[in-house]
Design a protein around this motif. Structure first.
Motif, PDB file in Angstrom:
ATOM      1  N   ILE A 189     162.257  50.206  50.222  1.00  7.98           N
ATOM      2  CA  ILE A 189     163.314  51.222  50.154  1.00  7.98           C
ATOM      3  C   ILE A 189     164.267  50.938  51.316  1.00  7.98           C
ATOM      4  O   ILE A 189     164.270  51.603  52.346  1.00  7.98           O
ATOM      5  CB  ILE A 189     162.715  52.647  50.171  1.00  7.98           C
ATOM      6  N   SER A 190     165.019  49.868  51.137  1.00  8.10           N
ATOM      7  CA  SER A 190     165.900  49.366  52.191  1.00  8.10           C
ATOM      8  C   SER A 190     167.247  49.082  51.540  1.00  8.10           C
ATOM      9  O   SER A 190     167.308  48.344  50.561  1.00  8.10           O
ATOM     10  CB  SER A 190     165.259  48.097  52.765  1.00  8.10           C
ATOM     11  N   TYR A 191     168.322  49.675  52.073  1.00  3.43           N
ATOM     12  CA  TYR A 191     169.606  49.619  51.366  1.00  3.43           C
ATOM     13  C   TYR A 191     170.577  48.598  51.936  1.00  3.43           C
ATOM     14  O   TYR A 191     171.515  48.190  51.279  1.00  3.43           O
ATOM     15  CB  TYR A 191     170.280  51.002  51.406  1.00  3.43           C
ATOM     16  N   THR A 192     170.371  48.210  53.199  1.00  6.99           N
ATOM     17  CA  THR A 192     171.420  47.424  53.837  1.00  6.99           C
ATOM     18  C   THR A 192     171.090  45.936  53.939  1.00  6.99           C
ATOM     19  O   THR A 192     171.979  45.120  54.010  1.00  6.99           O
ATOM     20  CB  THR A 192     171.695  47.967  55.260  1.00  6.99           C
ATOM     21  N   GLN A 193     169.807  45.615  54.000  1.00  5.90           N
ATOM     22  CA  GLN A 193     169.439  44.198  54.085  1.00  5.90           C
ATOM     23  C   GLN A 193     168.007  44.015  53.607  1.00  5.90           C
ATOM     24  O   GLN A 193     167.252  44.981  53.518  1.00  5.90           O
ATOM     25  CB  GLN A 193     169.597  43.679  55.507  1.00  5.90           C
ATOM     26  N   ASP A 194     167.639  42.749  53.324  1.00  7.98           N
ATOM     27  CA  ASP A 194     166.270  42.478  52.906  1.00  7.98           C
ATOM     28  C   ASP A 194     165.323  42.703  54.083  1.00  7.98           C
ATOM     29  O   ASP A 194     165.660  42.410  55.232  1.00  7.98           O
ATOM     30  CB  ASP A 194     166.145  41.021  52.414  1.00  7.98           C
ATOM     31  N   HIS A 195     164.156  43.208  53.750  1.00 10.91           N
ATOM     32  CA  HIS A 195     163.179  43.519  54.794  1.00 10.91           C
ATOM     33  C   HIS A 195     162.653  42.245  55.454  1.00 10.91           C
ATOM     34  O   HIS A 195     162.354  41.262  54.775  1.00 10.91           O
ATOM     35  CB  HIS A 195     162.019  44.292  54.155  1.00 10.91           C
ATOM     36  N   VAL A 196     162.521  42.275  56.773  1.00 12.94           N
ATOM     37  CA  VAL A 196     161.900  41.152  57.503  1.00 12.94           C
ATOM     38  C   VAL A 196     160.631  41.676  58.180  1.00 12.94           C
ATOM     39  O   VAL A 196     160.679  42.634  58.950  1.00 12.94           O
ATOM     40  CB  VAL A 196     162.855  40.598  58.591  1.00 12.94           C
ATOM     41  N   SER A 197     159.500  41.035  57.887  1.00 11.33           N
ATOM     42  CA  SER A 197     158.245  41.415  58.537  1.00 11.33           C
ATOM     43  C   SER A 197     158.146  40.702  59.870  1.00 11.33           C
ATOM     44  O   SER A 197     158.359  39.481  59.934  1.00 11.33           O
ATOM     45  CB  SER A 197     157.054  40.997  57.678  1.00 11.33           C
ATOM     46  N   ILE A 198     157.755  41.430  60.900  1.00  6.24           N
ATOM     47  CA  ILE A 198     157.657  40.783  62.223  1.00  6.24           C
ATOM     48  C   ILE A 198     156.638  39.647  62.197  1.00  6.24           C
ATOM     49  O   ILE A 198     156.838  38.610  62.830  1.00  6.24           O
ATOM     50  CB  ILE A 198     157.378  41.812  63.353  1.00  6.24           C
TER      51      ILE A 198
ATOM     52  N   LYS B  32     151.271  38.687  47.469  1.00  5.97           N
ATOM     53  CA  LYS B  32     152.483  39.494  47.699  1.00  5.97           C
ATOM     54  C   LYS B  32     153.020  39.244  49.111  1.00  5.97           C
ATOM     55  O   LYS B  32     154.221  39.051  49.323  1.00  5.97           O
ATOM     56  CB  LYS B  32     152.156  40.996  47.498  1.00  5.97           C
ATOM     57  N   PHE B  33     152.102  39.235  50.101  1.00  6.66           N
ATOM     58  CA  PHE B  33     152.526  39.002  51.492  1.00  6.66           C
ATOM     59  C   PHE B  33     153.212  37.634  51.620  1.00  6.66           C
ATOM     60  O   PHE B  33     154.216  37.502  52.305  1.00  6.66           O
ATOM     61  CB  PHE B  33     151.319  39.045  52.433  1.00  6.66           C
ATOM     62  N   LEU B  34     152.655  36.635  50.922  1.00  6.51           N
ATOM     63  CA  LEU B  34     153.223  35.295  51.017  1.00  6.51           C
ATOM     64  C   LEU B  34     154.598  35.227  50.343  1.00  6.51           C
ATOM     65  O   LEU B  34     155.582  34.762  50.919  1.00  6.51           O
ATOM     66  CB  LEU B  34     152.257  34.288  50.365  1.00  6.51           C
ATOM     67  N   LYS B  35     154.649  35.772  49.122  1.00  8.33           N
ATOM     68  CA  LYS B  35     155.884  35.658  48.333  1.00  8.33           C
ATOM     69  C   LYS B  35     157.005  36.529  48.891  1.00  8.33           C
ATOM     70  O   LYS B  35     158.140  36.111  49.023  1.00  8.33           O
ATOM     71  CB  LYS B  35     155.588  36.114  46.894  1.00  8.33           C
ATOM     72  N   GLU B  36     156.667  37.781  49.190  1.00  9.29           N
ATOM     73  CA  GLU B  36     157.724  38.734  49.552  1.00  9.29           C
ATOM     74  C   GLU B  36     157.964  38.829  51.052  1.00  9.29           C
ATOM     75  O   GLU B  36     159.068  39.124  51.484  1.00  9.29           O
ATOM     76  CB  GLU B  36     157.355  40.126  49.020  1.00  9.29           C
ATOM     77  N   ASN B  37     156.914  38.644  51.841  1.00 10.69           N
ATOM     78  CA  ASN B  37     157.056  38.859  53.276  1.00 10.69           C
ATOM     79  C   ASN B  37     156.982  37.560  54.084  1.00 10.69           C
ATOM     80  O   ASN B  37     157.151  37.594  55.308  1.00 10.69           O
ATOM     81  CB  ASN B  37     155.975  39.823  53.780  1.00 10.69           C
ATOM     82  N   LYS B  38     156.700  36.466  53.394  1.00 13.20           N
ATOM     83  CA  LYS B  38     156.572  35.152  54.053  1.00 13.20           C
ATOM     84  C   LYS B  38     155.504  35.164  55.150  1.00 13.20           C
ATOM     85  O   LYS B  38     155.655  34.564  56.215  1.00 13.20           O
ATOM     86  CB  LYS B  38     157.919  34.690  54.607  1.00 13.20           C
ATOM     87  N   ILE B  39     154.409  35.890  54.877  1.00 14.53           N
ATOM     88  CA  ILE B  39     153.271  35.877  55.807  1.00 14.53           C
ATOM     89  C   ILE B  39     152.097  35.262  55.063  1.00 14.53           C
ATOM     90  O   ILE B  39     151.768  35.694  53.956  1.00 14.53           O
ATOM     91  CB  ILE B  39     152.852  37.298  56.263  1.00 14.53           C
ATOM     92  N   ASN B  40     151.476  34.286  55.719  1.00 14.71           N
ATOM     93  CA  ASN B  40     150.367  33.572  55.082  1.00 14.71           C
ATOM     94  C   ASN B  40     149.034  34.177  55.526  1.00 14.71           C
ATOM     95  O   ASN B  40     148.579  33.944  56.635  1.00 14.71           O
ATOM     96  CB  ASN B  40     150.463  32.099  55.490  1.00 14.71           C
ATOM     97  N   TYR B  41     148.437  35.015  54.665  1.00 14.20           N
ATOM     98  CA  TYR B  41     147.107  35.572  54.939  1.00 14.20           C
ATOM     99  C   TYR B  41     146.138  35.044  53.892  1.00 14.20           C
ATOM    100  O   TYR B  41     146.477  34.950  52.711  1.00 14.20           O
ATOM    101  CB  TYR B  41     147.099  37.110  54.809  1.00 14.20           C
ATOM    102  N   GLU B  42     144.900  34.754  54.308  1.00 15.86           N
ATOM    103  CA  GLU B  42     143.826  34.467  53.349  1.00 15.86           C
ATOM    104  C   GLU B  42     143.409  35.799  52.708  1.00 15.86           C
ATOM    105  O   GLU B  42     143.663  36.854  53.279  1.00 15.86           O
ATOM    106  CB  GLU B  42     142.598  33.897  54.089  1.00 15.86           C
ATOM    107  N   CYS B  43     142.702  35.707  51.556  1.00 13.99           N
ATOM    108  CA  CYS B  43     142.270  36.951  50.900  1.00 13.99           C
ATOM    109  C   CYS B  43     141.384  37.792  51.827  1.00 13.99           C
ATOM    110  O   CYS B  43     141.450  39.020  51.810  1.00 13.99           O
ATOM    111  CB  CYS B  43     141.505  36.660  49.605  1.00 13.99           C
TER     112      CYS B  43
END
Ligand code: PLP
Length: 388
Positions: free
Chosen positions: A206-215, A79-90
């Motif tokens: 739950i974000s109405y104005t833009q897609d969420h960006v993870s730092i 999920k982190f990789l697909k939705e947040n573009k963060i690469n974590y190992e399990c």
């Protein structure tokens, strides 16, 4: 009996206190409109419930690995990789008893006495109490209306003792997000000084104005300095199941798991199977709920605009309005605390006073409630404002 000094200094959750007060009144037969709740009014999706029932029937009812079952940790990494573009190992993921526990564990493993943690206010009071329990010191950025955080605010508060920058967006209680350009600047600040970031992104969907960006998605350097906190409570209407998760550098995750192994151990095995089911839900499940929240947000905005006198803005995300009531304060009701209590007593509407978020003169109105209840709640709030 003498309780510990730490506990004597602890303030219980103001949000839960108001909620309890409202529920007690309700139990005594009062007609209460509860706009204090920080939880979705939707039912947990049927598919998720079914996974939990299957888990019970199959006897999946024993201890699991402290950090959570591998399938769930890997589904979260995915999920982190697909939705947040963060690469974590399990094994860079830990699952806990709600994100609240993971935040607690994070402060415990990262902070020592005298360390400073930068927090923007208005803020969720749990952070403050947890920071204090870790013996660190919260350093406040008192944001001015309409409460948008930027990197310059943070820079001004940095010192030799700064250990952590705490971010929460979309934010509780303001509903505001942090713009991508500011996140990039915050990342540069943190990287330059090797300051760690805890980013609570529990309201990301739950974000109405833009897609969420993870730092943590901004680059490898900031990813290695960030703990990303999230959970199933808000996104999937699963507050009672108690499943939160965090992704971050292995060293931090391992320390959090170690602490968890000596406190709660794993979160419920049944809830973990339910959460695994939630990771497989089609996206339109969440979109349905967010669509409803957006309608309610727009409705409240219109009603507040029409009534006048309140100070407010259209929030970017989450399900809260943070509404200024200074125009309606007077000698008998001089604070938002007094206002909220009297409102509950006289009109049976529960809201959380700004004091609970270190920002007096405001009320937090949750719209995780039906349009009917919101409409009735606003009618009563306006009647109250007119008569005081
Ligand atoms: N973070 C924020 C900003 C919240 O508002 C809440 C709950 O209200 C949580 C975390 C905790 O959520 P949970 O412990 O249910 O995962």
């Amino acid at each position: 009996m003498q309780l510990s000094k730490r506990i004597q200094k602890l303030s219980p959750s103001a949000t839960l206190r108001v909620d309890l007060l409202a529920k007690n009144l309700q139990a005594n037969g009062r007609d209460i409109i509860n706009l204090s709740l920080g939880e979705p009014d939707f039912d947990t999706p049927e598919e998720v419930k079914k996974e939990a029932i299957d888990a019970i029937n199959k006897g999946f009812t024993h201890y699991t690995a402290t950090a959570g079952i591998k399938e769930l940790k890997c589904a979260i990494a995915n999920k982190f990789l697909k939705e947040n573009k963060i690469n974590y190992e399990c094994d860079q993921i830990v699952v806990g008893v709600g994100s609240k526990q993971l935040l607690f564990n994070a402060f415990q493993v990262l902070c020592d006495s005298g360390d400073e943690v930068i927090v923007a206010t208005p803020t969720w009071s749990t952070y403050i109490e947890q920071i204090k329990l870790s013996c660190a010191k919260p350093i406040y950025i008192n944001l001015s209306y309409p409460f948008k955080l930027n990197a310059k605010d943070i820079e001004k508060k940095l010192s030799q003792k700064t250990k952590l920058i705490l971010l929460n967006y979309p934010a509780n209680p303001t509903g505001q997000i942090i713009d991508k350009i500011e996140l990039e600047k915050i990342a540069i600040l943190a990287e330059k000084r090797k300051i760690f970031v805890i980013s609570d992104e529990i309201y990301e969907k739950i974000s109405y104005t833009q897609d969420h960006v993870s730092i943590a998605s901004i680059g490898k350097a900031i990813r290695n300095l960030t703990l990303t906190i999230n959970g199933f409570s808000k996104t999937y209407a699963m507050t009672g199941w108690r499943v939160g998760f965090a992704g971050g550098p292995k060293q931090v995750i391992e320390a959090m798991v170690s602490l968890q192994s000596q406190t709660t151990s794993n979160t419920s095995s049944i809830s973990q199977m339910a959460a695994l089911g939630a990771t497989e839900l089609p996206e339109n499940n969440v979109e349905y709920m967010v669509g409803k929240y957006k309608k309610r947000r727009d409705y409240i905005y219109k009603r507040l605009s029409k009534f006048g006198g309140f100070k407010f803005y259209l929030p970017d995300g989450a399900f809260y309005f943070f509404v200024g009531i200074n125009k309606f304060l007077n000698e008998t009701l001089p604070s938002s605390n007094a206002w909220a209590l009297k409102l509950l007593e006289e009109e049976g509407v529960a809201v959380i006073p700004g004091e609970a978020f270190l920002c007096s003169g405001y009320l937090r109105l949750s719209y995780a409630n039906s349009l009917n209840n919101i409409s009735e709640g606003l009618k009563r709030i306006f009647r109250f404002a007119q008569k005081i």
